[in-house]
Design a protein around this motif. Structure first.
Motif, PDB file in Angstrom:
ATOM      1  N   ALA A  58       0.837  -1.195   0.000  1.00 48.00           N
ATOM      2  CA  ALA A  58       0.000   0.000   0.000  1.00 48.00           C
ATOM      3  C   ALA A  58       0.873   1.246   0.000  1.00 48.00           C
ATOM      4  O   ALA A  58       1.897   1.309   0.682  1.00 48.00           O
ATOM      5  N   HIS A  59       0.468   2.238  -0.788  1.00 47.79           N
ATOM      6  CA  HIS A  59       1.129   3.535  -0.826  1.00 47.79           C
ATOM      7  C   HIS A  59       0.095   4.609  -0.481  1.00 47.79           C
ATOM      8  O   HIS A  59      -1.115   4.366  -0.548  1.00 47.79           O
ATOM      9  N   TYR A  60       0.578   5.790  -0.129  1.00 49.21           N
ATOM     10  CA  TYR A  60      -0.324   6.841   0.330  1.00 49.21           C
ATOM     11  C   TYR A  60      -0.002   8.155  -0.380  1.00 49.21           C
ATOM     12  O   TYR A  60       1.154   8.573  -0.437  1.00 49.21           O
ATOM     13  N   PHE A  61      -1.059   8.761  -0.898  1.00 50.84           N
ATOM     14  CA  PHE A  61      -0.938  10.013  -1.658  1.00 50.84           C
ATOM     15  C   PHE A  61      -1.522  11.151  -0.829  1.00 50.84           C
ATOM     16  O   PHE A  61      -2.598  11.009  -0.231  1.00 50.84           O
ATOM     17  N   ASP A  62      -0.832  12.297  -0.807  1.00 50.56           N
ATOM     18  CA  ASP A  62      -1.338  13.457  -0.080  1.00 50.56           C
ATOM     19  C   ASP A  62      -2.431  14.120  -0.908  1.00 50.56           C
ATOM     20  O   ASP A  62      -2.166  14.886  -1.832  1.00 50.56           O
ATOM     21  N   GLN A  63      -3.680  13.804  -0.552  1.00 49.90           N
ATOM     22  CA  GLN A  63      -4.836  14.287  -1.302  1.00 49.90           C
ATOM     23  C   GLN A  63      -5.473  15.488  -0.610  1.00 49.90           C
ATOM     24  O   GLN A  63      -5.475  15.578   0.631  1.00 49.90           O
ATOM     25  N   ARG A  64      -6.022  16.373  -1.394  1.00 53.72           N
ATOM     26  CA  ARG A  64      -6.725  17.526  -0.834  1.00 53.72           C
ATOM     27  C   ARG A  64      -8.031  17.077  -0.181  1.00 53.72           C
ATOM     28  O   ARG A  64      -8.778  16.277  -0.736  1.00 53.72           O
ATOM     29  N   VAL A  65      -8.310  17.624   0.989  1.00 55.90           N
ATOM     30  CA  VAL A  65      -9.587  17.336   1.633  1.00 55.90           C
ATOM     31  C   VAL A  65     -10.733  17.881   0.796  1.00 55.90           C
ATOM     32  O   VAL A  65     -11.765  17.236   0.628  1.00 55.90           O
ATOM     33  N   VAL A 129      -4.787   0.453  -8.286  1.00 54.25           N
ATOM     34  CA  VAL A 129      -6.049   0.427  -7.540  1.00 54.25           C
ATOM     35  C   VAL A 129      -6.063   1.659  -6.656  1.00 54.25           C
ATOM     36  O   VAL A 129      -5.156   1.872  -5.846  1.00 54.25           O
ATOM     37  N   PHE A 130      -7.103   2.470  -6.813  1.00 50.77           N
ATOM     38  CA  PHE A 130      -7.183   3.777  -6.151  1.00 50.77           C
ATOM     39  C   PHE A 130      -8.368   3.778  -5.200  1.00 50.77           C
ATOM     40  O   PHE A 130      -9.520   3.638  -5.614  1.00 50.77           O
ATOM     41  N   GLU A 131      -8.088   3.912  -3.906  1.00 46.79           N
ATOM     42  CA  GLU A 131      -9.147   3.844  -2.902  1.00 46.79           C
ATOM     43  C   GLU A 131      -9.947   5.144  -2.863  1.00 46.79           C
ATOM     44  O   GLU A 131      -9.394   6.241  -2.891  1.00 46.79           O
ATOM     45  N   HIS A 132     -11.246   5.004  -2.763  1.00 45.18           N
ATOM     46  CA  HIS A 132     -12.174   6.131  -2.724  1.00 45.18           C
ATOM     47  C   HIS A 132     -12.123   6.811  -1.360  1.00 45.18           C
ATOM     48  O   HIS A 132     -11.988   6.149  -0.318  1.00 45.18           O
ATOM     49  N   ARG A 133     -12.238   8.120  -1.367  1.00 45.46           N
ATOM     50  CA  ARG A 133     -12.309   8.844  -0.096  1.00 45.46           C
ATOM     51  C   ARG A 133     -13.481   8.335   0.746  1.00 45.46           C
ATOM     52  O   ARG A 133     -14.547   8.002   0.245  1.00 45.46           O
ATOM     53  N   TYR A 134     -13.272   8.258   2.045  1.00 48.97           N
ATOM     54  CA  TYR A 134     -14.242   7.816   3.047  1.00 48.97           C
ATOM     55  C   TYR A 134     -14.471   6.300   3.047  1.00 48.97           C
ATOM     56  O   TYR A 134     -15.463   5.816   3.606  1.00 48.97           O
ATOM     57  N   TYR A 135     -13.546   5.550   2.443  1.00 53.82           N
ATOM     58  CA  TYR A 135     -13.627   4.087   2.484  1.00 53.82           C
ATOM     59  C   TYR A 135     -12.253   3.520   2.827  1.00 53.82           C
ATOM     60  O   TYR A 135     -11.221   4.170   2.606  1.00 53.82           O
ATOM     61  N   GLY A 136     -12.266   2.281   3.334  1.00 51.89           N
ATOM     62  CA  GLY A 136     -11.005   1.615   3.639  1.00 51.89           C
ATOM     63  C   GLY A 136     -10.221   2.345   4.706  1.00 51.89           C
ATOM     64  O   GLY A 136     -10.612   2.394   5.877  1.00 51.89           O
ATOM     65  N   GLU A 137      -9.093   2.942   4.298  1.00 52.79           N
ATOM     66  CA  GLU A 137      -8.269   3.735   5.222  1.00 52.79           C
ATOM     67  C   GLU A 137      -8.109   5.176   4.744  1.00 52.79           C
ATOM     68  O   GLU A 137      -7.274   5.904   5.283  1.00 52.79           O
ATOM     69  N   SER A 138      -8.914   5.584   3.765  1.00 55.96           N
ATOM     70  CA  SER A 138      -8.730   6.909   3.145  1.00 55.96           C
ATOM     71  C   SER A 138      -9.783   7.893   3.639  1.00 55.96           C
ATOM     72  O   SER A 138     -10.776   8.168   2.953  1.00 55.96           O
ATOM     73  N   PHE A 139      -9.552   8.431   4.822  1.00 61.07           N
ATOM     74  CA  PHE A 139     -10.539   9.314   5.442  1.00 61.07           C
ATOM     75  C   PHE A 139      -9.990  10.731   5.587  1.00 61.07           C
ATOM     76  O   PHE A 139      -8.942  10.938   6.209  1.00 61.07           O
TER      77      PHE A 139
END
Length: 560
Positions: A58-65, A129-139
């Motif tokens: 798993a990798h993590y991207f700094d996404q805008r809120v 595979v790109f996780e959707h905001r508010y699901y999984g660990e992407s909050f």
């Protein structure tokens, strides 16, 4: 807390059913027993054992809120993604699979033996595979209160994909858009997003594959059951329609004694609300959507449900086929002239509910706490498995699934399942906050403005299944203005005969044969994607050449 517990258990019911079916299948195989309820195998040699799935870090991207100036936030959050660059060749594309309304880790098989592997291997590309905001660990927020859910919109999530494609740094590779062709893939809700992304951001996404894409938001989506009614075994459906009518008739008598007897007969005596009771009876129909061409992925539970209703292979002696007291005293005129077959089926129906639905509620939990819909609670991130998507359908998508509005249309579910009942979660689970509130009805125009049934765009493919319960929300819908529109490589429009929900998304390990219909659609996807990529490169080269000519003309003008 009432129903938040139900949703946390039943939101993953499809996965639970599949795993249970696999365990049952394994047990029968090991014991050498007949698999009378197994899905028919395709005519092919028995495949070798599957290798263990590769591990993807798993990798993590700094996404805008927030990407919306009207909903300001300068903060960022960690958005999770996974990638496989093992097939990459210089100049290859990126295939972005939107994980949609689930934990992104659930989509990892598509990297190793599904659509991402198929397309990446054929084109020298990278699968993500790109996780959707508010699901999984992407909050983006610390909890799921109504105020903190204000950043959960379809448009915000679409801009997540844009910002990601333009800025992500894949270790060791420079693959950002628009200098690299990105193709957006999604199934179901994520399929609609793939279509919207290609139309709204054609400079970022060179193509889009929208599988079972629900491009039309519908508040009263009673049509969910129509493909089941049309395609499931006729005897099974006739039995279910008749049993449902009978149950509604008994409940309409408003007799406490008879209603209590009916609920007890089905193993659900402690569900207070009649609507909650019949809603529980509708749960087996969800297993239709869980079917798949690959028996290791799909569920066979719907076949088992129909076997109960049609009395196939089930020993009648093990069931009580006497006329139930609530029928004999309530409405004897409703009984058929030769009631044995009907009553046997009704008894089997009740037995199925006892054995497969009632048991979803643990013995130490009240049935109202499992199946009731009067109270919702919990704003913690651990409630996301039911709460995030509920918020999305309450605010934008609708899809309140229940009985047909017309009494002339046979119904597989109780007439008590109205949009008012199925939609009441919206105001019970999401009380108004200081910054955000759920609308009285979902704002479906926010979705349908992108094209709805008529959505089409160059290098945008729609792939659906003819038996998908969501087909009435796709461009292939029988309600669409042109459900038979032309299928071309530029605008593919494909219908998998007998297919259900995004059947092209999964695949088999290399070297194993897929059924012909799936192998055909995968070959089509490889062909038209290759053509799209050639077009994208030709367009880029033409733009570069034109830019170069413009530079020379400007320079020459300085000297002449």
């Amino acid at each position: 807390m009432r129903l938040s517990g139900l949703h946390s258990r039943l939101r993953s019911a499809e996965q639970q059913v599949r795993l249970a079916a696999e365990r049952e299948e394994d047990a029968r195989t090991q014991a050498g027993q007949a698999t009378h309820d197994a899905q028919h195998r395709f005519a092919a040699p028995a495949p070798p054992p599957r290798p263990a799935a590769p591990h993807f870090e798993a990798h993590y991207f700094d996404q805008r809120v927030s990407h919306d100036a009207a909903v300001p936030s300068n903060e960022t959050f960690k958005q999770r993604y996974w990638f496989d660059a093992s097939h990459y060749r210089p100049g290859g594309p990126v295939f972005l699979l939107d994980a949609g309304e689930t934990d992104g880790a659930d989509r990892l098989p598509f990297l190793s033996q599904g659509i991402l592997r198929i397309l990446s291997e054929a084109t020298g590309g990278v699968g993500i595979v790109f996780e959707h905001r508010y699901y999984g660990e992407s909050f983006p927020t610390p909890d799921l209160s109504t105020d903190n859910l204000r950043f959960l919109t379809t448009l915000q999530s679409l801009y997540d994909g844009v910002h990601f494609a333009k800025n992500v740094q894949i270790p060791g590779l420079d693959l950002t858009a628009p200098n690299t062709p990105w193709v957006y893939y999604g199934g179901s809700y994520a399929g609609a997003k793939a279509a919207f992304a290609r139309k709204l951001f054609p400079d970022i996404f060179a193509g889009g594959i929208a599988s079972s894409a629900v491009t039309t938001a519908i508040i009263d989506y009673w049509q969910y059951y129509e493909p089941i009614r049309a395609s499931a075994p006729t005897t099974c459906i006739d039995r279910l329609v008749g049993h449902t009518q009978l149950i509604d008739t008994v409940l309409a008598l408003n007799s406490t004694l008879l209603t209590s007897s009916l609920k007890t007969y089905f193993g659900l005596p402690n569900i207070t609300s009649d609507a909650d009771f019949v809603n529980a009876l509708a749960l087996p129909l969800g297993s239709w959507q869980a079917r798949n061409w690959d028996p290791k992925v799909g569920s066979k539970r719907f076949d088992l449900f129909c076997q109960y209703l049609t009395n196939e292979t089930l020993p009648s002696a093990s069931f009580d086929v006497a006329v139930p007291s609530f029928l004999s005293s309530a409405a004897p005129s409703l009984l058929p002239k030769d009631p044995r077959s009907t009553l046997t089926s009704f008894s089997h129906y009740a037995e199925y509910v006892k054995a497969h639905i009632a048991v979803l509620c643990p013995p130490d939990v009240a049935q109202d706490d499992c199946f009731g819909t009067d109270e919702y609670g919990g704003d913690g991130l651990d409630e996301a498995s039911w709460k995030s998507w509920s918020y999305q359908f309450c605010t934008e998508w609708g899809y309140f699934i229940g009985a047909p509005p017309s009494a002339d249309t046979p119904s597989l579910v109780s007439r008590l399942l109205t949009p008012e009942y199925t939609g009441k979660i919206c105001h019970k689970a999401f009380p108004p906050g200081k910054l955000n509130r759920v609308p009285d009805l979902p704002d479906v125009d926010a979705i349908n403005q992108y094209g709805s049934f008529n959505l089409l765009y160059p290098r945008l493919a729609f792939i659906d299944g003819s038996e998908d319960p969501w087909i009435y929300a796709t461009p292939h819908s029988p309600s669409a203005p042109n459900p038979q529109r032309e299928d071309t490589d530029d605008e593919p429009f494909k219908l998998i005969p007998g297919g259900v929900h995004h059947w092209d998304e999964n695949g088999l390990p290399s070297g194993q044969l897929e059924p012909p219909a799936i192998a055909h659609v995968h070959a089509d996807e490889v062909r038209f994607v290759r053509k799209w990529l050639a077009e994208w490169r030709a367009e880029r080269d033409a733009a570069t050449e034109a830019q170069g000519k413009g530079w020379w003309q400007r320079e020459r003008g300085r000297w002449e």
